[in-house]
Write a protein that holds these residues in place. Sequence first.
Motif, PDB file in Angstrom:
ATOM      1  N   GLY A   1       4.988  13.517   5.660  1.00  0.00           N
ATOM      2  CA  GLY A   1       4.380  14.791   6.025  1.00  0.00           C
ATOM      3  C   GLY A   1       3.024  14.592   6.681  1.00  0.00           C
ATOM      4  N   SER A   2       1.981  15.140   6.067  1.00  0.00           N
ATOM      5  CA  SER A   2       0.624  15.012   6.596  1.00  0.00           C
ATOM      6  C   SER A   2       0.067  13.607   6.453  1.00  0.00           C
ATOM      7  CB  SER A   2      -0.312  15.984   5.870  1.00  0.00           C
ATOM      8  OG  SER A   2      -0.461  15.603   4.511  1.00  0.00           O
ATOM      9  N   GLY A   3       0.777  12.758   5.713  1.00  0.00           N
ATOM     10  CA  GLY A   3       0.282  11.409   5.457  1.00  0.00           C
ATOM     11  C   GLY A   3      -0.658  11.332   4.266  1.00  0.00           C
ATOM     12  N   ALA A   4      -0.777  12.409   3.507  1.00  0.00           N
ATOM     13  CA  ALA A   4      -1.757  12.450   2.413  1.00  0.00           C
ATOM     14  C   ALA A   4      -1.580  11.291   1.435  1.00  0.00           C
ATOM     15  CB  ALA A   4      -1.670  13.784   1.679  1.00  0.00           C
ATOM     16  N   LEU A   5      -0.345  11.031   1.011  1.00  0.00           N
ATOM     17  CA  LEU A   5      -0.125   9.940   0.063  1.00  0.00           C
ATOM     18  C   LEU A   5      -0.351   8.584   0.712  1.00  0.00           C
ATOM     19  CD1 LEU A   5       3.000  10.828  -2.133  1.00  0.00           C
ATOM     20  CD2 LEU A   5       0.687  10.292  -2.919  1.00  0.00           C
ATOM     21  N   ALA A   6       0.253   8.356   1.857  1.00  0.00           N
ATOM     22  CA  ALA A   6       0.159   7.043   2.511  1.00  0.00           C
ATOM     23  C   ALA A   6      -1.278   6.695   2.860  1.00  0.00           C
ATOM     24  CB  ALA A   6       1.035   7.021   3.758  1.00  0.00           C
ATOM     25  N   VAL A   7      -1.976   7.635   3.467  1.00  0.00           N
ATOM     26  CA  VAL A   7      -3.358   7.383   3.883  1.00  0.00           C
ATOM     27  C   VAL A   7      -4.255   7.177   2.671  1.00  0.00           C
ATOM     28  CG1 VAL A   7      -5.365   8.415   5.014  1.00  0.00           C
ATOM     29  CG2 VAL A   7      -3.104   8.558   6.095  1.00  0.00           C
ATOM     30  N   THR A   8      -4.073   7.993   1.652  1.00  0.00           N
ATOM     31  CA  THR A   8      -4.893   7.853   0.445  1.00  0.00           C
ATOM     32  C   THR A   8      -4.657   6.507  -0.223  1.00  0.00           C
ATOM     33  OG1 THR A   8      -4.917  10.240   0.082  1.00  0.00           O
ATOM     34  CG2 THR A   8      -5.423   8.850  -1.808  1.00  0.00           C
ATOM     35  N   LEU A   9      -3.405   6.095  -0.343  1.00  0.00           N
ATOM     36  CA  LEU A   9      -3.110   4.801  -0.963  1.00  0.00           C
ATOM     37  C   LEU A   9      -3.692   3.652  -0.128  1.00  0.00           C
ATOM     38  CD1 LEU A   9       0.536   5.548  -2.093  1.00  0.00           C
ATOM     39  CD2 LEU A   9      -1.364   4.950  -3.609  1.00  0.00           C
ATOM     40  N   ALA A  10      -3.624   3.766   1.184  1.00  0.00           N
ATOM     41  CA  ALA A  10      -4.189   2.720   2.037  1.00  0.00           C
ATOM     42  C   ALA A  10      -5.702   2.619   1.865  1.00  0.00           C
ATOM     43  CB  ALA A  10      -3.843   2.997   3.501  1.00  0.00           C
ATOM     44  N   LEU A  11      -6.357   3.748   1.663  1.00  0.00           N
ATOM     45  CA  LEU A  11      -7.808   3.745   1.507  1.00  0.00           C
ATOM     46  C   LEU A  11      -8.234   3.353   0.096  1.00  0.00           C
ATOM     47  CD1 LEU A  11      -8.634   6.976   3.541  1.00  0.00           C
ATOM     48  CD2 LEU A  11      -9.043   4.608   4.239  1.00  0.00           C
ATOM     49  N   GLU A  12      -7.464   3.760  -0.889  1.00  0.00           N
ATOM     50  CA  GLU A  12      -7.798   3.448  -2.277  1.00  0.00           C
ATOM     51  C   GLU A  12      -7.455   2.012  -2.641  1.00  0.00           C
ATOM     52  OE1 GLU A  12      -9.251   5.484  -4.761  1.00  0.00           O
ATOM     53  OE2 GLU A  12      -9.748   6.703  -2.990  1.00  0.00           O
ATOM     54  N   ILE A  13      -6.481   1.419  -1.944  1.00  0.00           N
ATOM     55  CA  ILE A  13      -6.059   0.042  -2.191  1.00  0.00           C
ATOM     56  C   ILE A  13      -6.161  -0.699  -0.857  1.00  0.00           C
ATOM     57  CG2 ILE A  13      -4.258  -1.417  -3.216  1.00  0.00           C
ATOM     58  CD1 ILE A  13      -2.999   1.222  -4.287  1.00  0.00           C
TER      59      ILE A  13
ATOM     60  N   LYS B   1      -2.236   3.165  -8.702  1.00  0.00           N
ATOM     61  CA  LYS B   1      -3.459   2.397  -8.935  1.00  0.00           C
ATOM     62  C   LYS B   1      -3.472   1.771 -10.327  1.00  0.00           C
ATOM     63  CE  LYS B   1      -7.380   4.188  -7.597  1.00  0.00           C
ATOM     64  NZ  LYS B   1      -8.450   5.212  -7.397  1.00  0.00           N
ATOM     65  N   ALA B   2      -2.902   2.462 -11.304  1.00  0.00           N
ATOM     66  CA  ALA B   2      -2.888   1.953 -12.674  1.00  0.00           C
ATOM     67  C   ALA B   2      -1.926   0.783 -12.842  1.00  0.00           C
ATOM     68  CB  ALA B   2      -2.515   3.066 -13.641  1.00  0.00           C
ATOM     69  N   ARG B   3      -1.071   0.550 -11.844  1.00  0.00           N
ATOM     70  CA  ARG B   3      -0.035  -0.480 -11.967  1.00  0.00           C
ATOM     71  C   ARG B   3      -0.236  -1.667 -11.031  1.00  0.00           C
ATOM     72  NH1 ARG B   3       1.482   3.973 -14.037  1.00  0.00           N
ATOM     73  NH2 ARG B   3       2.976   3.982 -15.776  1.00  0.00           N
ATOM     74  N   ILE B   4      -1.415  -1.813 -10.474  1.00  0.00           N
ATOM     75  CA  ILE B   4      -1.680  -2.966  -9.631  1.00  0.00           C
ATOM     76  C   ILE B   4      -2.833  -3.775 -10.203  1.00  0.00           C
ATOM     77  CG2 ILE B   4      -0.817  -1.847  -7.543  1.00  0.00           C
ATOM     78  CD1 ILE B   4      -3.739  -1.492  -6.700  1.00  0.00           C
ATOM     79  N   ALA B   5      -2.737  -5.069 -10.025  1.00  0.00           N
ATOM     80  CA  ALA B   5      -3.799  -5.965 -10.485  1.00  0.00           C
ATOM     81  C   ALA B   5      -4.948  -5.951  -9.484  1.00  0.00           C
ATOM     82  CB  ALA B   5      -3.249  -7.383 -10.625  1.00  0.00           C
ATOM     83  N   PRO B   6      -6.166  -6.255  -9.949  1.00  0.00           N
ATOM     84  CA  PRO B   6      -7.302  -6.346  -9.031  1.00  0.00           C
ATOM     85  C   PRO B   6      -7.003  -7.339  -7.907  1.00  0.00           C
ATOM     86  CG  PRO B   6      -8.044  -6.421 -11.303  1.00  0.00           C
ATOM     87  CD  PRO B   6      -6.552  -6.518 -11.352  1.00  0.00           C
ATOM     88  N   GLU B   7      -7.404  -6.987  -6.714  1.00  0.00           N
ATOM     89  CA  GLU B   7      -7.225  -7.816  -5.526  1.00  0.00           C
ATOM     90  C   GLU B   7      -5.765  -7.962  -5.103  1.00  0.00           C
ATOM     91  OE1 GLU B   7     -10.026  -8.463  -4.089  1.00  0.00           O
ATOM     92  OE2 GLU B   7     -11.087  -7.724  -5.852  1.00  0.00           O
ATOM     93  N   ALA B   8      -4.861  -7.184  -5.695  1.00  0.00           N
ATOM     94  CA  ALA B   8      -3.455  -7.252  -5.292  1.00  0.00           C
ATOM     95  C   ALA B   8      -3.289  -6.676  -3.886  1.00  0.00           C
ATOM     96  CB  ALA B   8      -2.582  -6.488  -6.280  1.00  0.00           C
ATOM     97  N   ALA B   9      -2.244  -7.121  -3.207  1.00  0.00           N
ATOM     98  CA  ALA B   9      -1.938  -6.626  -1.863  1.00  0.00           C
ATOM     99  C   ALA B   9      -0.501  -6.109  -1.841  1.00  0.00           C
ATOM    100  CB  ALA B   9      -2.132  -7.730  -0.832  1.00  0.00           C
TER     101      ALA B   9
END
Length: 287
Positions: free
Chosen positions: A120-132, A103-111
């Motif tokens: 695994g459980s998808g914790a990282l992937a799902v969280t990143l998809a929801l946070e960005i 999150k600290a390395r992406i510009a606002p509105e970046a895709a």
Amino acid sequence: MAELPATLGEALAAARGRIPAGEARMFLREVTGCTAAQVAAYPERGLAAEQAARYVELLDRRAAGEPVAYLLGEREFYGRRFGVSPAVLIPRPETELIVDLVKARIAPEAAPAILDLGTGSGALAVTLALEIPAAWVTAVDLSPTALAVARGNAAALGAQVSFVESDWFAAVGAARFDFIVSNPPYIVDDDPHLAEGDVRFEPRTALASGRSGLDDLTRIAAAAPAFLAPGGWLLMEHGYDQAAAVRVLLQAEGFVAVASARDLAGIERVTLGRYPLRGVDAGARQA
């Protein structure tokens, strides 16, 4: 067969000396739907036979060492509840650091295009998809059972993630990503901690990685440049004593801006590096 507890108070008494009191209260809340305040204030409240039986089952399994996350079927990660099973590693708070670093390395509105290796459980992937929300997230895992858990979490939390069954990059194709993240296996094969605590019940393939613990970290570092867009980042979690070795791995593969970030315990837990921009980073690669 021992007599089942008839009240909340009897249930707590049955757990005394076997599991921590906080876990016993948690199990009671799980089986009865009572709040923490009700469990504490009304020890005389009765338990239905099926509630008592389920509670005793949880108590016995926990006393035998089974992780609470597997018993309850969930674990919190980044403020959200993720379903877990013995097919996946239990998400841990230190892994949340990867989300913060991305999150600290992406510009606002970046895709950004993001790849999560060994989801695994998808914790990282799902969280990143929801946070960005604008991100394009792909998650891979070698285990179809783990992918089923991850897909369930994505659906439950409303995250848009593409899932691929793959041995690391093998089935990813020709895509390029702005971020590749991973919490790979990094424990030494014969580490005695693998036979202790919650780890005993977690999938060994998600934990151990060769005689040095660096086998999978090395594979990912070597292959990642072919899947990163110029200027893209690789971020990998690792063991408490592996940061220096992982920095060397990334530098040897031509990454620049290589650094390690500390978790809340002050441990260097994640090492990251940027795939060079042609020309711009030439001097940094030679330095």
